[in-house]
Scaffold this motif. Structure first.
Motif, short mmCIF file in Angstrom:
data_model
loop_
_atom_site.label_atom_id
_atom_site.label_comp_id
_atom_site.label_asym_id
_atom_site.label_seq_id
_atom_site.Cartn_x
_atom_site.Cartn_y
_atom_site.Cartn_z
N ALA A 22 0.84 -1.14 -0.13
CA ALA A 22 0.03 0.10 0.08
C ALA A 22 0.83 1.30 -0.11
N TYR A 23 0.39 2.25 -0.75
CA TYR A 23 0.80 3.58 -0.44
C TYR A 23 0.48 4.27 0.83
N TYR B 138 5.64 11.68 5.64
CA TYR B 138 6.41 10.95 4.68
C TYR B 138 5.82 9.75 4.05
N TRP B 139 5.86 9.76 2.67
CA TRP B 139 5.16 8.64 1.97
C TRP B 139 5.97 7.40 1.87
N VAL B 140 5.33 6.01 1.99
CA VAL B 140 5.86 5.18 1.88
C VAL B 140 5.19 3.99 0.79
N LEU B 141 6.13 3.25 0.35
CA LEU B 141 5.51 1.95 -0.18
C LEU B 141 5.67 0.70 0.73
N ALA B 142 4.47 0.62 1.49
CA ALA B 142 4.50 -0.47 2.62
C ALA B 142 4.31 -1.88 2.17
N HIS B 143 4.77 -2.56 2.69
CA HIS B 143 4.38 -4.33 2.32
C HIS B 143 4.41 -4.76 4.02
N ILE B 144 3.13 -4.97 4.35
CA ILE B 144 2.72 -5.77 5.47
C ILE B 144 2.36 -7.20 5.32
N THR B 145 2.88 -7.83 6.29
CA THR B 145 2.96 -9.34 6.30
C THR B 145 2.42 -9.81 7.66
N PRO B 146 1.53 -10.78 7.71
CA PRO B 146 1.47 -11.54 9.16
C PRO B 146 2.53 -12.35 9.45
N THR B 147 2.74 -12.30 10.66
CA THR B 147 3.83 -13.15 11.21
C THR B 147 3.02 -14.19 11.81
N LYS B 148 3.38 -15.81 11.86
CA LYS B 148 2.64 -16.53 12.15
C LYS B 148 3.29 -17.65 13.38
N ASP B 149 2.85 -17.98 14.34
CA ASP B 149 3.57 -19.03 15.15
C ASP B 149 3.57 -20.23 14.46
N PRO B 150 4.21 -21.34 15.35
CA PRO B 150 4.42 -22.58 14.74
C PRO B 150 2.94 -23.42 14.44
N PRO C 127 8.95 5.47 -1.89
CA PRO C 127 8.14 5.30 -3.07
C PRO C 127 8.47 6.24 -4.33
N ALA C 128 8.00 6.08 -5.56
CA ALA C 128 8.21 6.67 -6.61
C ALA C 128 7.18 7.92 -6.70
N GLN C 129 7.63 9.23 -6.89
CA GLN C 129 6.62 10.16 -6.91
C GLN C 129 5.37 10.23 -7.61
N GLU C 130 5.60 9.41 -8.99
CA GLU C 130 4.33 9.44 -9.74
C GLU C 130 3.32 8.32 -9.15
N GLY C 131 3.99 7.42 -8.32
CA GLY C 131 3.16 6.61 -7.48
C GLY C 131 2.14 7.29 -6.64
N VAL C 132 3.03 8.06 -5.82
CA VAL C 132 2.44 9.06 -4.81
C VAL C 132 1.42 9.94 -5.28
N ARG C 133 1.64 10.54 -6.41
CA ARG C 133 0.59 11.45 -7.17
C ARG C 133 -0.72 10.42 -7.50
N ALA C 134 -0.43 9.23 -8.08
CA ALA C 134 -1.55 8.49 -8.35
C ALA C 134 -2.34 7.85 -7.02
N ALA C 135 -1.67 7.50 -6.38
CA ALA C 135 -2.20 7.15 -4.84
C ALA C 135 -3.06 8.42 -4.22
N SER C 136 -2.33 9.46 -4.40
CA SER C 136 -3.03 10.68 -3.55
C SER C 136 -4.41 11.22 -4.24
N ALA C 137 -4.38 11.02 -5.47
CA ALA C 137 -5.48 11.57 -6.30
C ALA C 137 -6.72 10.38 -5.97
N VAL D 69 3.67 1.32 -9.53
CA VAL D 69 4.69 1.01 -8.94
C VAL D 69 5.86 1.00 -10.29
N PRO D 70 6.58 1.97 -10.29
CA PRO D 70 7.50 1.94 -11.36
C PRO D 70 8.37 0.61 -11.40
N GLU D 71 8.68 0.04 -12.29
CA GLU D 71 9.59 -1.19 -12.50
C GLU D 71 10.89 -1.12 -11.90
N GLU D 72 11.41 0.01 -11.76
CA GLU D 72 12.88 0.48 -11.50
C GLU D 72 12.57 0.31 -9.82
#
Length: 189
Positions: A90-91, A102-114, A128-138, A183-186
């Motif tokens: 998510a942005y 501060y904008w971020v491109l977040a990757h959130i994952t659950p942690t699981k017990d045994p 994050p890339a600025q073009e992604g921030v602009r698109a998410a902001s819109a 999210v730009p490829e680079e």
């Protein structure tokens, strides 16, 4: 003796200053929480970019960095997704302790017990890339406008969540596909 969240003084609300902060593309902001979203770990980049001391975040709800200009519908989607055991990108626009954002491109994952039960959540945030921030902001601006039309928090979340679902359906996409499309490829993780 360890101070618990319930024993702490309430945090004074931070007013956004409008000053945007950024960080290096080779840095990762990392945090971990328990299943309720209480921060159990924050790396040095998290503390520096967020202008926090470690004891200001450990034991606090992760929403301590929630910027008021982030739609509640996005956080509902986020929690619904990760609490069901799936990951999400998510942005996100975060609020620092000094009022900067501060904008971020977040990757959130659950942690699981045994046993396979969710024992917490792990979040890595990249610059994050600025073009992604602009698109998410819109998109987020449209959702915020919908939320502000409702006086109650629950009604606002329900309305903006329905709007998010409708807007994505009109585009023939999901939130995850939308995020990857901006999210730009680079800069992909």
């Amino acid at each position: 003796m360890t101070t618990t969240t319930a024993e702490r003084e309430p945090r004074v609300p931070v007013r956004p200053t409008g000053q945007e902060r950024t960080f290096s593309p080779d840095e990762l902001i990392v945090s971990k929480t328990d299943p309720r979203g209480i921060i159990t770990y924050a790396n040095d980049v998290f503390l520096r970019v967020g202008a926090f001391e470690r004891d200001e975040v450990i034991g606090r709800p992760h929403n301590v960095i929630r910027h008021p200009d982030m739609p509640k519908a996005v956080f509902k989607l986020l929690w619904d997704t990760v609490s069901s055991g799936r990951e999400l990108f998510a942005y996100v626009n975060n609020l620092a302790a000094d009022g900067a954002n501060y904008w971020v491109l977040a990757h959130i994952t659950p942690t699981k017990d045994p046993a396979g039960r969710i024992s917490g959540y792990h979040s890595n945030r990249r610059k994050p890339a600025q073009e992604g921030v602009r698109a998410a902001s819109a998109l987020y601006d449209v959702l915020l406008a919908e939320e502000r039309r409702h006086s109650g928090g629950r009604a606002a979340v329900e309305a903006s969540s329905a709007l998010l679902e409708r807007l994505l359906a009109e585009r023939g996409t999901s939130y995850e596909e939308f995020i990857w499309s901006i999210v730009p490829e680079e800069v992909r993780p």
